[in-house]
Structure formats: C-alpha cells, structure tokens
Enzyme design. Structure first.
Site, PDB file in Angstrom:
ATOM      1  CG  HIS A   1      -1.552   1.315   1.533  1.00  0.00           C
ATOM      2  ND1 HIS A   1      -2.416   1.969   0.686  1.00  0.00           N
ATOM      3  CD2 HIS A   1      -1.412   2.126   2.625  1.00  0.00           C
ATOM      4  CE1 HIS A   1      -2.786   3.123   1.234  1.00  0.00           C
ATOM      5  NE2 HIS A   1      -2.184   3.237   2.410  1.00  0.00           N
TER       6      HIS A   1
ATOM      7  CD  GLU B   1      -3.696   5.859  10.569  1.00  0.00           C
ATOM      8  OE1 GLU B   1      -3.172   6.466   9.609  1.00  0.00           O
ATOM      9  OE2 GLU B   1      -4.825   5.378  10.534  1.00  0.00           O
ATOM     10  CG  ASP B   2      -1.685   1.472  10.138  1.00  0.00           C
ATOM     11  OD1 ASP B   2      -2.650   1.773  10.875  1.00  0.00           O
ATOM     12  OD2 ASP B   2      -1.684   1.625   8.909  1.00  0.00           O
TER      13      ASP B   2
END
Ligand code: MN
Length: 711
Positions: free
Chosen positions: A53, A81-82
C-alpha cells in the site's frame, strides 16, 4: 510480492521522468527499508502485505511530480498510525529522517485520527462538528500542503482497492467520505486527475447500477464515435500544421460522475450530454493557444456565446484554457479546449504542478493566499467553516461590469455579491441593481454572461443584516459581518458613555471629572486599561461595570456591600400576639420582608407568614389567620429572601449580576425572549423594605435596564 528497493527506485525514476541524485536514492532506500520493517507481518484486505500500500501511494505521489521528500513521506505515512504498538513514533521518524518528513507524516496521521468518516455518518453530531473536522484538515494542509497531497494519494489508493474490503457498510462510508470531503479538496486544489478518479470510484461504490449503465453507454458511444472523432482530429491537426503551429489534438473522455451529475442536476438525457464530441488541443506555449483558436474558428464556425477565455480570466482555482464550441461542415457540434502543455499539467495536477515548477507554494499560490485571507477575514470559526464548505462545493458564474470587465463569482451569487467584488464601499452602499439593463430583485441569481450595474446610495447607513441571507459568496458575507462587528464596537462605545453619564448624575460629578479622578486612574492602571477609550469600551461590553467605578469612587459603599452569608436569626423574626416559642416560617409564595404588612396562617407545622396582599391568604378562612408584627425593624445582615423580575438589554446582564452578587443571589434564571430583551428572575436576600428599595433603585440606574419589579 514486494519488489527489491532498486526496482522501486527505477520505477519512481520512470514516473518522474528523470534520474534521481545519489542523495535522493539514499533517502528513498532508507525510507523504503524503514517502512518495510515497520509493516512486517501486516496485511491488507486484499491479502497483500501492507507495505504494498505505502509503495503504491509513493508511486501516486511521484505521479504528481512531487519532490522526493514527499515520496519518502508517502512511504512512511502509515508507520506512526499502524505501527505505534511496535514503538514507532513521530519522534523516531524525526530522528531518522529529519523534521520535514516527520511533519508530513505526522500531519497525515493526524488527519486519520480525526476519523472523519464516522463523523460524517454520525447523525447525532451537528453539522458544526463535521465542519470542525474539515477545518482541522484544512489547517493541517495549510501548514504544509504536501500533507494533504500525500493524504489524497493515500485515499486514492484505498479507493482503488476498496472492492477488497468485506464490510459493505465500511465501503459505503469510505466512498461517501471521499465524495464529500476529499474529492472537493482535490477540486479546490485543482488536481483534477485525482478528483476525477476519486469521484468515479466513489460513484461506482455508491451507485453501482447507474455506474455500470453509464459505463456501457459511454463505451458504446465511444465506439460509435471513434471514426468521426478521428476524422475531426486529423482535419484540425492538418490545418494547424499548415499554419506552422505545433500542437497535439486528442479526443477527450468525460468522466462518469460528471456526466451523471449533469444528468441528475440539469435533468438532461445521456444523449444530450454525451452527444458532443470533445477535442483537446495542447500547444507549446500560451501565444500558440490563440493561434490555434484562430485555426479552429477558420475551419469551423464558432457557436455564439460559447467561447470562454480562461487564460485571460483564469478560474479561481487557477484553471486556464480556451473553450469554444463549433459547428462542423457536417452540422455537428464540437467542444474544443485549447491549452499549453504547462496549463494542461496545471489542470491535471493543480497545485502539485506548481510544486513541480518550483513556483513556491506559500506565497505564489492563490488558494493558499485565499485560505490565509479567510482566516484573517472571518469573524467566527463557525461561519468560516460553513462558508468554506459552500465554497468547496460551488461552481462559478462569469458576469460583467457595464464596462465589460469580467468577474467570476460562486454560482448562485446575487447582485450583493457582485457589488462587493467591485469595492467594499460599493457593497456597503448597495441600493439596487440592473442586470442587462433591467432592475432585478436583491435575491436575483446571477447568470453567466449577465451585465450587472450596481446602483449606489451614498447616504445609505450601510448593509442590513438580511443581506447575509442573499449573499452567496463567503467573501461577501465576511465583509458584511466585518461591517457589523465594527458597528457593534461603535455601540459598545455608546453604551459605555451612557454608563459614564449615569455615574456622573449619581455622583454629581462631570464625566471628565470622573475620568480624571485619581482613584479611577489608579483603578485603570491596576486593571491594565490603557486609555479612557479603552475604559469606555470595557464599560460598554460589561467587563468593567458601573458598580466597579461606583465602588472606586465611593469606598464606603464597598465595605457596606461586602457581606457574608446570613446567619440564622436568634429569635423569631415576627411577634405573634400572645404566643411564644412557636415555629415561624416565611412563606415562599410572597416572600414578605420587614416593612411589608403581614399576616400569620396557622397550620400543623406552625405559623406561616404571608403578605396581607398574598393571593394564597385570600383563600384562607379568617379563623386560621393570626395577627403578627415584625420583631425586627432593621437587621444588620440581609436575611429575607426576595424575588426580583428584571427586564434588560442582554448586554447589561453582566452589570446587574455583578452588583447583585454582593446582595447574595440565591437563585438566578435568565430567559431571552428576543434578541433585544432578556428576562432575569432572581432571588436575593434583603434586610427590609427600605433595603430592597435601595437595591431596586440601584439596579434601575444601570443603563439598559428597562423594568424591575418585586414578585
Ligand atoms: Mn495509508
């Protein structure tokens, strides 16, 4: 499968159409490896490794011809964020990649944290909340535009892979959010290539049936039209070669969502919209655009009223092109856009193209300049957001001054908006308007091509509040509000002066005498009030009150007013004829105070004291009443509760409450029945009737108090 980093770098070079420097390669390699390790073991709904991604997003960013900083930031955009649980932080990114990349990554993560999609869906949230969300996003964007560019690319890739998502509700949410928030922002930034794709993808998920239908209609039409389009293309190219103009001609495909929007909004059939053949001419430079136009108009006849020169008058998002419609020798309509290569890139990539051209994004860009202007102009955050939302969705109309000067305005604009584009003073003194020579009402909706003449009345006192209803352009509304804000300031000054006049009457001192009083001057210094003008405004707005000044001038009043809460009375407040040691209760219905004529009503709990005029007493038979008299003529401390009803202008409430606070307010209710009058109901403690009278007289002397009565 994840490609090795050298393949990735080669691919980026291919997209950017240039070789990367050693430092750039080094940066991308580091970012690539860093993100890859961070996302290890994470997977997408498609089953691909998550890292694919961010690599795809980086390629889309490269497609906008952005710098390698942005491409590296794109690779890293999901790390914080992840992978936060693995210890990845913005600080870590900053240490590794420096503050610039860290800032972009942080900005992108912050936008995700906003959870915009939930806010859009949550019906219980007011539209204000939705808009506040939008604002935060826009602000993040303004700090570094690359934040929003990376975010748009991120969203584009997520939309391209949305069909892998299993939860149908999540799909709908994402698609709606894309259509409502991201596509309009892409439009506003002029990045049409991304806008179209975002719109078409959203359309596909939100209206799958209509999408499929349109797609098949368009492809059938394209086939049908292929030959004839080729014919026109060749004819035009040939004619231009003859004149020595170097340009390429292409057939132009409209995107599905815009066709559908036209069909639904303008109630047209597919054929009406799509029957036109559209060609685009791309020239080497601006001057050649007009030469090419000359060629077009020499071989086919232009349709009157359809020529638009967006080069001389670019759209507000910076869009430049020549548009014309012609009738061919076969009697067919042909839509033609003519633009230079640079204009074309700007039209496709918008702001991003400026970045690529190193025009600079902060000072040079019109949109950023407007954003800053909005921020300065607008009075309240709320109105700013509402206006911004409107502006994001608006199209434009082109109208003309009587001298033929073009103006572009948001679609739906009225003569008021037009007047303000001429000059703020013209707007403020707007008295009426003529469109194409005829008088029109104030809410007339301007149409492209209208010639607008504004009638000005120099003696008018200025805008009226209901103009805000008719003004469509956010800029106009901001200007009208600014006018009222200034006018309001004038009112505050008037109110402040009025308070000074009352004070001057009460103290029997001239206003100047008060302002020059040493005690007042010391008070101003203590409160950081720099000038008497300042003092007057502060009085007007209520942050300094009449009673503050009164106390300064009259310190004894001050001492008298400093009261602690009342103690219980040692003895019964009333004397009941011939009886001792009976419990006495002051009735809450009429709140009698010493000085009032009173009567006692016998009940099981003791004797309740009412005013003789109390409604409730009148219903009671005389064999239950007893004569009573007040035991106290004057108490040292206020003890008796009294309810006051005050009608006042809302701006003066602060003054009243400030004063009465010292009277021990027990209960307070404010009711605003209309914008000009507030009803104040409050319960205070008083000593007796004369004390109450003094209080009522004081409150009455506050400017803005219309009525006061005891309940
Ligand atoms: Mn992402």
């Amino acid at each position: 499968m994840i490609a090795v980093v050298s393949d990735f770098v080669k691919e980026i070079e291919g997209i950017l159409e240039r070789r990367l420097s050693e430092e750039e390669v080094e940066l991308l390699t580091r970012a690539y490896d860093y993100a890859r390790v961070a996302h290890e073991g994470q997977f997408r709904d498609s089953g691909d490794e998550f890292f694919t991604h961010v690599a795809e997003v980086a390629k889309i960013v490269a497609g906008l011809k952005l710098d390698t900083i942005s491409i590296a930031a794109a690779l890293l955009h999901d790390v914080v964020e992840d992978c936060g649980d693995k210890g990845y932080t913005p600080q870590g990114i900053e240490e590794e990649f420096g503050p610039e990349i860290a800032r972009i990554v942080d900005g992108v993560s912050k936008i995700s944290e906003l959870k915009i999609e939930d806010k859009i869906e949550d019906e219980s949230l007011s539209s204000y909340m939705k808009l506040a969300t939008l604002q935060k996003m826009i602000l993040a964007m303004a700090s570094d535009i690359r934040v929003i560019l990376v975010k748009l690319c991120d969203r584009l890739h997520n939309m391209r892979t949305l069909h892998y998502v299993k939860d149908p509700e999540k799909i709908q949410k994402k698609a709606r959010e894309t259509l409502k928030i991201y596509a309009p922002i892409a439009h506003k930034l002029g990045i049409h290539r991304i806008m179209w794709e975002l719109e078409d993808l959203s359309f596909k998920f939100l209206y799958p049936h209509e999408y499929r239908l349109l797609k098949s209609l368009v492809s059938r039409k394209l086939e049908e039209r292929m030959e004839i389009t080729e014919h026109y293309k060749e004819a035009l190219e040939g004619a231009m070669r003859e004149k020595g103009i170097r340009a390429t001609v292409n057939g132009r495909v409209k995107h599905f969502y815009s066709i559908w929007k036209k069909m639904t909004e303008k109630q047209r059939s597919f054929d009406e919209i799509y029957d036109l053949i559209a060609l685009r001419v791309i020239t080497r430079d601006e001057a050649s655009c007009y030469n090419a136009l000359g060629v077009v108009h020499s071989i086919w006849s232009p349709v009157p009223g359809r020529f638009k020169d967006y080069i001389a008058v670019p759209k507000s998002n910076g869009y430049k092109s020549l548009h014309t419609t012609v009738i061919t020798e076969r009697g067919e309509y042909l839509e033609i856009q003519i633009r230079s290569k640079k204009m074309h890139e700007e039209a496709e990539y918008g702001l991003a193209a400026h970045w690529a051209y190193k025009d600079g994004l902060t000072a040079g860009n019109k949109w950023i300049a407007r954003l800053v202007e909005w921020q300065n102009d607008v009075i309240s955050g709320l109105s700013y957001l509402k206006d911004l939302e409107t502006e994001l969705q608006m199209d434009e109309v082109f109208v003309f001054t009587p001298k033929g000067e073009p103006r572009h305005l948001p679609k739906g604009s009225t003569p008021i908006d037009f007047a303000y584009t001429i000059h703020t003073e013209v707007g403020h003194h707007f008295a009426g308007a003529k469109v194409n020579g005829r008088l029109v009402p104030i809410d007339y909706e301007l149409q492209t091509g209208d010639v607008v003449e504004i009638i000005v009345n120099k003696n008018s006192p200025g805008p009226s509040l209901d103009w805000l209803k008719h003004a469509r352009s956010p800029r106009t509304r901001a200007k009208i509000r600014k006018f009222f804000k200034e006018k309001y300031h004038q009112e505050l000054v008037e109110q402040g002066k009025e308070i000074l006049r009352r004070l001057s009457k009460r103290k029997n001192m001239a206003v100047d005498e008060i302002l020059n009083d040493e005690k007042i001057k010391a008070f101003m210094v203590r409160n950081g009030i720099g000038s008497t003008d300042d003092l007057i405004v502060r009085l007007g707005e209520g942050s300094i009150t009449y009673f503050d000044l009164l106390r300064v001038l009259d310190p004894i009043q001050e001492r008298k007013r400093k009261r602690r809460s009342p103690k219980a009375l040692k003895h019964s407040p009333v004397v009941v004829e011939g009886l001792v040691g009976i419990d006495v209760i002051i009735a809450k219905c009429c709140n009698p105070i010493p000085g009032d004529r009173i009567v006692g009503v016998v009940n099981r709990r003791g004797i309740t004291i009412h005013k003789t005029t109390c409604k409730n007493v009148k219903k009671i038979s005389s064999d239950r009443t007893v004569d009573v008299t007040w035991a106290y003529e004057a108490l040292d401390e206020p003890y008796f509760p009294t309810v006051l009803m005050i009608e006042a202008r809302p701006g003066t409430l602060a003054q009243i409450v400030d004063y009465l606070e010292r009277m021990n307010i027990e209960k307070l209710e404010v009711e605003k029945k209309d914008p000009n009058i507030a009803f104040l109901k409050l319960q205070i403690l008083v000593r007796d009737a004369s004390h109450l009278e003094e209080i009522m007289n004081n409150v009455k002397s506050v400017p803005g108090v219309e009525r006061i009565r005891r309940k």
